[in-house]
Design an enzyme around this catalytic site. Structure first.
Site, PDB file in Angstrom:
ATOM      1  N   SER A 111       3.519  -2.272  10.452  1.00  0.00           N
ATOM      2  CA  SER A 111       4.980  -2.359  10.628  1.00  0.00           C
ATOM      3  C   SER A 111       5.565  -3.700  10.204  1.00  0.00           C
ATOM      4  O   SER A 111       6.499  -4.214  10.825  1.00  0.00           O
ATOM      5  CB  SER A 111       5.362  -2.035  12.074  1.00  0.00           C
ATOM      6  OG  SER A 111       5.073  -0.672  12.356  1.00  0.00           O
ATOM      7  N   GLU A 148      -5.283  -4.606  10.893  1.00  0.00           N
ATOM      8  CA  GLU A 148      -4.205  -3.622  11.053  1.00  0.00           C
ATOM      9  C   GLU A 148      -4.417  -2.862  12.361  1.00  0.00           C
ATOM     10  O   GLU A 148      -5.155  -1.857  12.398  1.00  0.00           O
ATOM     11  CB  GLU A 148      -4.232  -2.631   9.889  1.00  0.00           C
ATOM     12  CG  GLU A 148      -4.010  -3.249   8.535  1.00  0.00           C
ATOM     13  CD  GLU A 148      -3.566  -2.226   7.511  1.00  0.00           C
ATOM     14  OE1 GLU A 148      -4.193  -1.174   7.389  1.00  0.00           O
ATOM     15  OE2 GLU A 148      -2.533  -2.472   6.863  1.00  0.00           O
ATOM     16  N   LYS A 197       0.077   4.224  -0.134  1.00  0.00           N
ATOM     17  CA  LYS A 197      -0.576   5.364   0.526  1.00  0.00           C
ATOM     18  C   LYS A 197      -0.389   6.615  -0.357  1.00  0.00           C
ATOM     19  O   LYS A 197      -0.311   6.504  -1.587  1.00  0.00           O
ATOM     20  CB  LYS A 197      -0.045   5.528   1.953  1.00  0.00           C
ATOM     21  CG  LYS A 197      -0.271   4.248   2.783  1.00  0.00           C
ATOM     22  CD  LYS A 197       0.013   4.403   4.246  1.00  0.00           C
ATOM     23  CE  LYS A 197      -0.231   3.102   4.992  1.00  0.00           C
ATOM     24  NZ  LYS A 197      -0.016   3.231   6.460  1.00  0.00           N
ATOM     25  N   GLU A 202      -6.641   4.927   8.218  1.00  0.00           N
ATOM     26  CA  GLU A 202      -6.383   6.342   7.910  1.00  0.00           C
ATOM     27  C   GLU A 202      -7.599   6.999   7.251  1.00  0.00           C
ATOM     28  O   GLU A 202      -7.869   8.177   7.472  1.00  0.00           O
ATOM     29  CB  GLU A 202      -5.141   6.447   7.020  1.00  0.00           C
ATOM     30  CG  GLU A 202      -3.871   6.085   7.784  1.00  0.00           C
ATOM     31  CD  GLU A 202      -2.785   5.424   6.953  1.00  0.00           C
ATOM     32  OE1 GLU A 202      -1.779   4.970   7.539  1.00  0.00           O
ATOM     33  OE2 GLU A 202      -2.942   5.345   5.722  1.00  0.00           O
ATOM     34  N   ASN A 231       0.853  -1.187   0.000  1.00  0.00           N
ATOM     35  CA  ASN A 231       0.000   0.000   0.000  1.00  0.00           C
ATOM     36  C   ASN A 231       0.891   1.238   0.000  1.00  0.00           C
ATOM     37  O   ASN A 231       1.491   1.579   1.015  1.00  0.00           O
ATOM     38  CB  ASN A 231      -0.908   0.001   1.237  1.00  0.00           C
ATOM     39  CG  ASN A 231      -1.753   1.264   1.336  1.00  0.00           C
ATOM     40  OD1 ASN A 231      -1.833   2.063   0.390  1.00  0.00           O
ATOM     41  ND2 ASN A 231      -2.361   1.463   2.487  1.00  0.00           N
ATOM     42  N   GLY A 265       2.851   2.241  10.946  1.00  0.00           N
ATOM     43  CA  GLY A 265       3.823   3.319  10.808  1.00  0.00           C
ATOM     44  C   GLY A 265       4.632   3.609  12.058  1.00  0.00           C
ATOM     45  O   GLY A 265       5.401   4.569  12.099  1.00  0.00           O
ATOM     46  N   HIS A 283      -9.537   1.587   5.325  1.00  0.00           N
ATOM     47  CA  HIS A 283      -8.224   1.675   5.965  1.00  0.00           C
ATOM     48  C   HIS A 283      -8.346   2.636   7.146  1.00  0.00           C
ATOM     49  O   HIS A 283      -9.075   3.637   7.081  1.00  0.00           O
ATOM     50  CB  HIS A 283      -7.173   2.148   4.974  1.00  0.00           C
ATOM     51  CG  HIS A 283      -5.780   2.030   5.492  1.00  0.00           C
ATOM     52  ND1 HIS A 283      -5.248   2.900   6.413  1.00  0.00           N
ATOM     53  CD2 HIS A 283      -4.818   1.129   5.231  1.00  0.00           C
ATOM     54  CE1 HIS A 283      -4.012   2.541   6.693  1.00  0.00           C
ATOM     55  NE2 HIS A 283      -3.720   1.466   5.993  1.00  0.00           N
TER      56      HIS A 283
HETATM   57  O1  LIG Z   1      -1.665  -0.389   4.655  1.00  0.00           O
HETATM   58  C1  LIG Z   1      -0.637  -0.610   5.314  1.00  0.00           C
HETATM   59  C2  LIG Z   1      -0.670  -0.459   6.775  1.00  0.00           C
HETATM   60  O2  LIG Z   1      -1.251   0.767   7.109  1.00  0.00           O
HETATM   61  C3  LIG Z   1       0.669  -0.667   7.441  1.00  0.00           C
HETATM   62  O3  LIG Z   1       1.521   0.400   7.196  1.00  0.00           O
HETATM   63  P1  LIG Z   1       3.058   0.234   7.698  1.00  0.00           P
HETATM   64  O4  LIG Z   1       3.577  -1.030   7.074  1.00  0.00           O
HETATM   65  O5  LIG Z   1       3.755   1.484   7.209  1.00  0.00           O
HETATM   66  O6  LIG Z   1       3.000   0.138   9.210  1.00  0.00           O
END
Ligand SMILES: O=C[C@H](O)COP(=O)(O)O
Length: 259
Positions: free
Chosen positions: A206, A162, A10, A96, A8, A168, A94
């Site tokens: 993460s 998640e 983002k 976010e 992802n 993050g 998600h």
């Molecule tokens: O979509 C992915 C998740 O939000 C995990 O993000 P991350 O791997 O940066 O912690």
């Protein structure tokens, strides 16, 4: 045993950097294969679709409009439009988007229907906050988020667990936490969403090269939803290699839930 890996991106990327990242991934058999996908910002879908044409690595989307039919919905991208670019998976809910855009079960239900009806595979993202986990509410919060699936479960469901506090932060959930929640999710689906032919539960939060083996070999973990590490070809390759290794050698620890 399938181990789906979705990167992802983002809200990250620029056209030249995207091209270089994808070129690196396409040169790796662990990444350029069925079961690996990249979810890119909508503005780059045409670029990425062109670069992935004829490849095994697939293209996914990070969101979709709840409006199925074309019309006066400024700024929206419909499922039918995404389908024109060969989109395989579309992330829904998600954390976010729940946080910044107030996405709730009603809205996500409409998005789920729009995506499914256009032939896309929804990936329903669920996860609790640290406060909810510390209050012992994690499983009830997830159950509430899963209610989007009531009356909608059919075909092959994909859910991404998640924990918000692991996204993050570099603070990956423990193997015990992941195993417990993934089993809870599958049991909930089995008991409440009986129409599903199968369910895959991805872990996100993460996931990195150094923890991918442990996370992906955890019982009832059917893959990973990778954020930050998906923007680095070497890190993402190592995660994809960990998944590929488990596909080759199997992971018989999964609880058979009969769906
Ligand atoms: O979509 C992915 C998740 O939000 C995990 O993000 P991350 O791997 O940066 O912690």
């Amino acid at each position: 045993m399938d181990k789906l890996v979705i990167g992802n991106w983002k809200m990250n990327g620029r056209r030249s950097a995207n091209g270089a990242l994808l070129a690196a991934l396409l040169g790796e058999t662990a990444c350029n294969r069925r079961g690996v996908s990249v979810a890119v910002p909508a503005v780059y879908l045409a670029d990425v679709a062109a670069q992935l044409a004829g490849q095994s690595l697939t293209l996914s989307a990070q969101d979709v409009s709840q409006f199925a039919d074309d019309g006066a919905y400024t700024g929206e991208v419909s499922a039918a439009m995404l389908a024109e670019f060969g989109i395989e998976y579309v992330l829904l809910g998600h954390s976010e988007r729940r946080q910044y855009f107030g996405e709730d079960n009603r809205l996500l239900g409409a998005k789920f229907d729009a995506a499914s009806n256009a032939g896309l595979v929804p990936v329903l993202c669920v996860g609790e906050t640290l406060a909810e986990r510390e209050a012992g509410q994690a499983e009830s919060v997830i159950a509430t988020q899963l209610e989007v699936l009531l009356g909608r479960a059919s075909g092959h469901l994909v859910i991404a667990y998640e924990p918000v506090w692991a996204i993050g932060t570099g603070k990956v959930a423990t193997i015990e936490q992941i195993a417990a929640m993934h089993a809870h999710i599958k049991q909930w689906v089995l008991q409440n969403a009986k129409g599903a032919d199968s369910i895959r539960v991805l872990y996100g939060g993460s996931v990195k090269a150094e923890n991918a083996d442990a996370v992906l070999s955890t019982p009832n973990v059917d893959g990973a939803l990778v954020g930050g590490a998906s923007l680095n070809a070497s890190a993402f390759r190592k995660i994809c290699e960990a998944a590929e290794k488990l596909i080759q050698y199997g992971n018989s620890q999964d609880v058979n839930l009969g769906c």
